[in-house]
Structures are given as structure tokens and as C-alpha cells.
Design a protein around this motif. Structure first.
Motif, mmCIF file in Angstrom:
data_model
loop_
_atom_site.group_PDB
_atom_site.id
_atom_site.type_symbol
_atom_site.label_atom_id
_atom_site.label_comp_id
_atom_site.label_asym_id
_atom_site.label_seq_id
_atom_site.Cartn_x
_atom_site.Cartn_y
_atom_site.Cartn_z
ATOM 1 N N THR A 238 48.729 -2.031 15.708
ATOM 2 C CA THR A 238 48.621 -2.960 14.577
ATOM 3 C C THR A 238 48.252 -4.363 15.029
ATOM 4 N N LEU A 239 48.797 -4.808 16.165
ATOM 5 C CA LEU A 239 48.518 -6.169 16.631
ATOM 6 C C LEU A 239 47.109 -6.293 17.207
ATOM 7 N N LEU A 240 46.614 -5.223 17.823
ATOM 8 C CA LEU A 240 45.248 -5.255 18.348
ATOM 9 C C LEU A 240 44.248 -5.531 17.232
ATOM 10 N N ASP A 241 44.518 -4.996 16.052
ATOM 11 C CA ASP A 241 43.565 -5.163 14.959
ATOM 12 C C ASP A 241 43.545 -6.578 14.395
ATOM 13 N N VAL A 242 44.456 -7.430 14.861
ATOM 14 C CA VAL A 242 44.400 -8.836 14.482
ATOM 15 C C VAL A 242 43.274 -9.535 15.231
ATOM 16 N N SER A 243 43.111 -9.215 16.515
ATOM 17 C CA SER A 243 42.143 -9.939 17.348
ATOM 18 C C SER A 243 40.919 -9.123 17.741
ATOM 19 N N ILE B 94 37.247 -9.619 5.154
ATOM 20 C CA ILE B 94 37.512 -8.537 6.110
ATOM 21 C C ILE B 94 38.624 -8.959 7.064
ATOM 22 N N ILE B 95 38.664 -10.250 7.384
ATOM 23 C CA ILE B 95 39.726 -10.783 8.241
ATOM 24 C C ILE B 95 40.975 -11.116 7.429
ATOM 25 N N ALA B 96 40.773 -11.834 6.307
ATOM 26 C CA ALA B 96 41.898 -12.336 5.527
ATOM 27 C C ALA B 96 42.669 -11.226 4.824
ATOM 28 N N GLY B 97 41.963 -10.172 4.374
ATOM 29 C CA GLY B 97 42.645 -9.096 3.666
ATOM 30 C C GLY B 97 43.714 -8.443 4.512
ATOM 31 N N TYR B 98 43.415 -8.254 5.797
ATOM 32 C CA TYR B 98 44.385 -7.660 6.719
ATOM 33 C C TYR B 98 45.597 -8.579 6.871
ATOM 34 N N ALA B 99 45.336 -9.865 7.087
ATOM 35 C CA ALA B 99 46.425 -10.818 7.306
ATOM 36 C C ALA B 99 47.313 -10.958 6.075
ATOM 37 N N MET C 176 54.226 -6.275 24.966
ATOM 38 C CA MET C 176 53.244 -5.644 24.092
ATOM 39 C C MET C 176 52.605 -6.665 23.156
ATOM 40 N N ILE C 177 53.399 -7.581 22.612
ATOM 41 C CA ILE C 177 52.860 -8.590 21.699
ATOM 42 C C ILE C 177 51.828 -9.458 22.420
ATOM 43 N N GLY C 178 52.189 -9.936 23.613
ATOM 44 C CA GLY C 178 51.277 -10.793 24.361
ATOM 45 C C GLY C 178 50.028 -10.063 24.803
ATOM 46 N N ILE C 179 50.200 -8.852 25.327
ATOM 47 C CA ILE C 179 49.059 -8.085 25.829
ATOM 48 C C ILE C 179 48.121 -7.712 24.684
ATOM 49 N N SER C 180 48.684 -7.238 23.579
ATOM 50 C CA SER C 180 47.855 -6.783 22.457
ATOM 51 C C SER C 180 47.007 -7.918 21.901
ATOM 52 N N THR C 181 47.604 -9.090 21.770
ATOM 53 C CA THR C 181 46.864 -10.227 21.228
ATOM 54 C C THR C 181 45.779 -10.684 22.186
ATOM 55 N N ALA C 182 46.100 -10.718 23.478
ATOM 56 C CA ALA C 182 45.144 -11.226 24.461
ATOM 57 C C ALA C 182 44.086 -10.208 24.853
ATOM 58 N N ILE C 183 44.453 -8.911 24.851
ATOM 59 C CA ILE C 183 43.516 -7.892 25.314
ATOM 60 C C ILE C 183 42.576 -7.448 24.200
ATOM 61 N N GLY C 184 42.899 -7.814 22.947
ATOM 62 C CA GLY C 184 42.065 -7.431 21.816
ATOM 63 C C GLY C 184 40.592 -7.782 21.979
ATOM 64 N N PRO C 185 40.265 -9.045 22.327
ATOM 65 C CA PRO C 185 38.849 -9.384 22.509
ATOM 66 C C PRO C 185 38.166 -8.563 23.600
ATOM 67 N N LEU C 186 38.878 -8.270 24.700
ATOM 68 C CA LEU C 186 38.283 -7.475 25.778
ATOM 69 C C LEU C 186 38.008 -6.055 25.312
ATOM 70 N N LEU C 187 38.983 -5.424 24.669
ATOM 71 C CA LEU C 187 38.793 -4.061 24.181
ATOM 72 C C LEU C 187 37.695 -4.016 23.132
ATOM 73 N N GLY C 188 37.682 -5.012 22.243
ATOM 74 C CA GLY C 188 36.629 -5.069 21.242
ATOM 75 C C GLY C 188 35.260 -5.195 21.873
ATOM 76 N N GLY C 189 35.158 -6.029 22.912
ATOM 77 C CA GLY C 189 33.890 -6.187 23.610
ATOM 78 C C GLY C 189 33.432 -4.898 24.271
ATOM 79 N N LEU C 190 34.369 -4.165 24.858
ATOM 80 C CA LEU C 190 34.032 -2.886 25.495
ATOM 81 C C LEU C 190 33.525 -1.876 24.473
#
Length: 501
Positions: free
Chosen positions: A36-41, A64-69, A156-170
Motif C-alpha cells: 500500500t505504501l509503495l503505491d504512494v510513491s 490519479i494521485i489525489a484520489g488514492y490519497a 518497511m515504512i521508510g523503505i517502501s516510501t524511498a524505494i518506490g521511485p526506484l521500483l517504478g523506474g525499473l
């Protein structure tokens, strides 16, 4: 040598038998929370290809961003209360199912409006899942084990928020410009299915209740409407839109609804009914200071990755993958320090958050001073500062969750955790709204100088973190003067019933 409250608690109920599947259950909860947190970033770096693939305009992208939040923030407290009052496992599984199905719908969406609807439903699923995670931790673990479990949760909170852009880029790179953004959503489907299957087997079933607790439906409506009116003006503004153009007048009705909600909760409690929120929690200093600290820290913490991604991708022409790699040291540092802080929180308590917030502030200041003078290999040159920020951040989130929920009875863990998460979501929305508006305003003033705009945004971010530091210092002084301890003082929960295999 005097025993700690944790040790006393561990021996206070000799008939208590730890759930043998508790660590495997935690793994299931952490996987769902991370999803769930990955989908924030994770969506942020896919926005350029998503916009092109669906021919989406600025309004579509914003929703698309605001609806989730919005849906995520509104659902947290009511769903936490539902988990407390009924079967937490059932609520958790329903949340994962909703999140998984809406992810599939988002990935298959042929038009922008359908993707926006899917994101709202996805946010609702995330809001159902998240408070159950902290609730399970409170119920399944005791003493030092609980601190360790919360340290994993914080990591998990820190990793998910920070790793989101990397996973998205991959994923964007693997799927290409046409299918990459769809992979960002589709990746949740197999994960969600696996979590549902494991949850049925590993998560504890609810203990039998003689009387069903009240769900406080009118309180749910009042609170949900109030949170919606607070979040709406914060998340609906588009990129480049000034803060003054947002519908701030909605905050007036929101305040009235919050007052009405508080009066209703008091009246509902006088009738002997269980309330949506235990207002007495706000009288507990540990909870109040932790709530305030978390709100301001997340106001700064969440926005860091957004403005840095804009600076790297739009300003410097970095790819989504390169931008994600730049912030990876933050994720590594946060994971390491969060796990370590779980072992130290019993001894150092609020000192960890003070050290962490000072480190984050110093790291952001270093980035602010370096950015205007960097040429070439910017990501590598910023890596040490991001590592320092990550190390500091891991010392903030984990101890704060542990200390804030320490005096919350496990029977109210869902609503207490949901309230904490809601405050963090509101803080995130405030920070993103304010800092993005400043970033784009500075961009216009400096005639497209992304480094200058990033510096302006970082200074506001540092301000939010410093306010969080003030709350941490006040709480540290209070705990020291009263010789307080971070471990729970409430009675131990009764053993939970296990689902028959």
C-alpha cells in the motif's frame, strides 16, 4: 538491577502463550503494508509515460494521485475501529482483496477517468489494510518482541516510501513507454493474491465475543466527512497552482464537523457505547507528542522524494530509473537504522528520535548547500547526504510508532494506530501541497532554475523536520523529568483464538 516494564509485563501473565505463528503473521502484514505504501510513491515516476499512454491532461493526472490519497486518509480510522470491534483478520483480507482487484482495474484502464476511479478504490483498500497492521503487532507481541516488530514495521515504512521511485523506474524500463506504467499496477496482483492465501492460514482469528461492540456509524460519517474536507484542498491543487487558489474555505466546515464529532463521541460514550476514537488518548502525553511529531515529520519526509524526482527528471533529464537510484541510499540507511533502533528504543527511548531528526535536518541542509554547485554525476555526489538522511529517518519512524502506541490498550490498537496514520497522511498532504507550490513558484521566479527551486523547497522541508524535533525534545524532557519508560503499562491482552488449519 531493576527490571524494566517490558520484563515485568512478560512475566505478569504466566498463562499467556505467544502465538507460534506470530513472526510469519508479521511478515504477511509487512508485505501488505509495503504494497500500500509503495503505491504512494511508485506512481510518480510513471506519470510521464502514463500521461502519454492515456492522453491524460493535468486534471486527470492530479486525480490519479489525489484520489488514492483522499480515500486512503478517510478510511484509516473507521477501518481501524472496524478491526477492533470485529474480526481484524477478516477486515485485513477484505482490504487486500479490494486493493488487489482495483490494482488490476487500474492496470487495464483504457481511459483516464476509469484509472482515477480505480485509484480511489485502491486507496480505500490501502486505508482498510494499514491500521490492521499496527493492530496485529499490538496484539501478537509483548515487551522487547513488540519493539522489534515495530522496528521492522518502521523499516518497511521508510523503505517502501524511498524505494518506490526506484521500483517504478525499473518497471517502466522493463515494460517500455506503452506498458511500463501498467506494470506499476499489475505488479500488485500476484502479491495481493499470495497475501490473501497466507493471511487465511497465518493471521489469528478474532476471539469469541459475548456482545458485539458498537461501530459508532454516525461518528464514522462525521469523522470521514471532516477528514475529507481537510484533505481535499490539500491534494486537489495542480502543479504550478498557487496555494491561494485552493478551496481553503472547506476548512471552516471541516472544523465544525470535528467539533460536532467530538461532542457526539462524548455523548456516545456517556451512553455506554464504544466510540470510533478513544478521545482519552489525547490526554496521554506519550500519544499526543508522538502524534504531533509524526504529523510534522511526514509533512517534510514525504515531499523530499517528490521534489528531488522533479529536479532530477525534469531539471536534469534523468530517466525514471536513474532518479530512483539517486534516492536508494536513503532506503538503505533507513532500513539499517530502523532495525537497529528497535533494539535500542527500550534503553534510549525518545533520544533516538532526537538524534534521528537532527541527522535528517543536517542531511537536508547539506543537500541544499550542494545542489547549486553540482555539475555531472549529481546522483553519486548526493548519495552520502541521502544515506545520512536515511540513517536519521530510521531512528524517527520506528521509535515514534513504538513509543506513541506503547500505552494504547491492544483492544483499541486499530483505532489508535489508525488515528496516528491519519495524522501522518494529513501531514504528508500538507507538506506536499505547501512544498510543491513553493517549488513551482520558485521555478517561475528563477526562470526555470530547478536547483534554485529545490533549495527553496528543501528549506521548508527542514522547517517541518525542525518542528518535529521540538516535539521530540519536549517529550524527551518530560520523560526524563518523570522517569517515564517506553513500554506499555496496560494489562496484557488475552490470548487470541487461532484459525484451525
Amino acid at each position: 538491577m531493576t527490571s524494566t516494564p517490558a520484563q515485568q509485563q512478560d512475566t505478569a501473565a504466566p498463562d499467556y502463550q505467544p502465538d507460534p505463528a506470530r513472526w510469519r503473521a508479521l511478515a504477511v502484514c509487512i508485505a501488505a503494508g509495503a504494497m500500500t505504501l509503495l503505491d504512494v510513491s511508485i506512481v510518480n515516476v510513471a506519470l510521464p509515460t502514463l500521461r502519454a499512454g492515456l492522453n491524460a491532461d493535468d486534471s486527470d493526472v492530479q486525480w490519479i494521485i489525489a484520489g488514492y490519497a483522499l480515500a486512503f486518509g478517510v478510511a484509516l480510522v473507521p477501518m481501524g475501529r472496524l478491526g477492533d470491534a470485529r474480526s481484524r483478520r477478516t477486515v485485513f483480507i477484505v482490504g487486500v482483496a479490494v486493493f488487489t482487484l482495483s490494482s488490476a482495474l487500474a492496470g487495464a484502464a483504457p481511459v483516464p477517468w476509469l484509472l482515477s476511479v480505480a485509484r480511489v478504490v485502491q486507496g480505500l483498500g490501502g486505508g482498510i489494510i494499514t491500521p490492521q497492521v499496527s493492530g496485529f503487532i499490538q496484539n501478537l507481541f509483548r515487551g522487547k518482541e513488540r519493539a522489534k516488530a515495530f522496528s521492522i514495521f518502521g523499516a518497511m515504512i521508510g523503505i517502501s516510501t524511498a524505494i518506490g521511485p526506484l521500483l517504478g523506474g525499473l518497471l517502466v524500463k522493463v515494460g517500455g513507454p506503452d506498458f511500463g506504467w501498467r506494470l506499476v499496477f499489475y505488479v500488485n496482483v500476484p502479491i495481493g493474491i499470495a497475501i490473501v492465501l497466507l493471511a487465511r492460514r497465518l493471521l489469528p482469528a478474532a476471539a469469541a465475543r459475548k456482545d458485539k461492540q458498537s461501530l459508532d456509524p454516525f461518528g464514522v460519517v462525521l469523522f470521514g466527512a471532516a477528514v475529507l474536507l481537510v484533505l481535499y484542498p490539500l491534494v486537489e491543487g495542480g502543479q504550478g497552482e498557487s496555494l491561494g487558489a485552493r478551496p481553503w474555505w472547506l476548512l471552516g466546515p471541516a472544523a465544525a464537523l470535528f467539533v460536532g464529532f467530538a461532542l457526539w463521541e462524548l455523548a456516545w460514550r456517556r451512553r455506554g457505547k464504544e466510540t470510533l476514537i478513544d478521545l482519552t488518548l489525547l490526554k496521554v502525553p506519550a500519544y499526543l507528542y508522538g502524534l504531533s511529531l509524526g504529523t510534522f515529520y511526514f509533512a517534510g519526509f514525504t515531499s523530499i522524494f517528490l521534489v528531488v524526482t522533479l529536479y532530477l527528471q525534469t531539471g536534469l533529464g534523468y530517466s525514471a530509473l536513474q532518479a530512483g537510484l539517486t534516492t536508494t541510499p536513503f532506503a538503505i540507511g533507513g532500513a539499517v537504522s530502523a532495525l537497529v533502533s528497535g533494539r535500542l528504543v527500550g534503553r534510549l527511548g525518545r533520544k533516538l528520535a532526537v538524534i534521528g531528526l537532527v541527522s535528517v535536518s543536517a542531511a537536508l541542509l547539506i543537500i541544499d548547500l550542494l545542489v547549486p554547485h553540482l555539475n555531472g554525476s549529481v546522483g553519486l555526489k548526493l548519495a552520502p547526504a541521502f544515506l545520512l538522511a536515511g540513517l536519521g529517518g530510521g531512528l524517527v519512524v520506528t521509535p515514534n510508532v513504538t513509543l506513541t502506541l506503547a500505552e494504547v490498550d491492544p483492544s483499541r490498537a486499530g483505532s489508535g494506530g489508525g488515528m496516528l496514520q491519519t495524522a501522518q497522511r494529513v501531514g504528508s498532504a500538507i507538506g506536499v501541497a505547501v512544498i510543491l507550490a513553493q517549488f513551482f513558484a520558485a521555478l517561475g521566479t528563477s526562470r526555470g532554475d530547478y536547483a534554485a527551486a529545490l533549495s527553496v523547497a528543501l528549506r521548508t522541508t527542514i522547517g517541518f523536520v525542525v518542528v518535529a524535533l521540538v516535539f521530540a525534545v519536549i517529550d524527551l524532557v518530560r520523560r526524563t523529568s518523570h522517569d517515564r519508560h517506553p513500554e506499555p503499562q496496560h494489562a496484557a491482552p488475552e490470548p487470541v483464538a487461532r484459525h484451525a488449519a
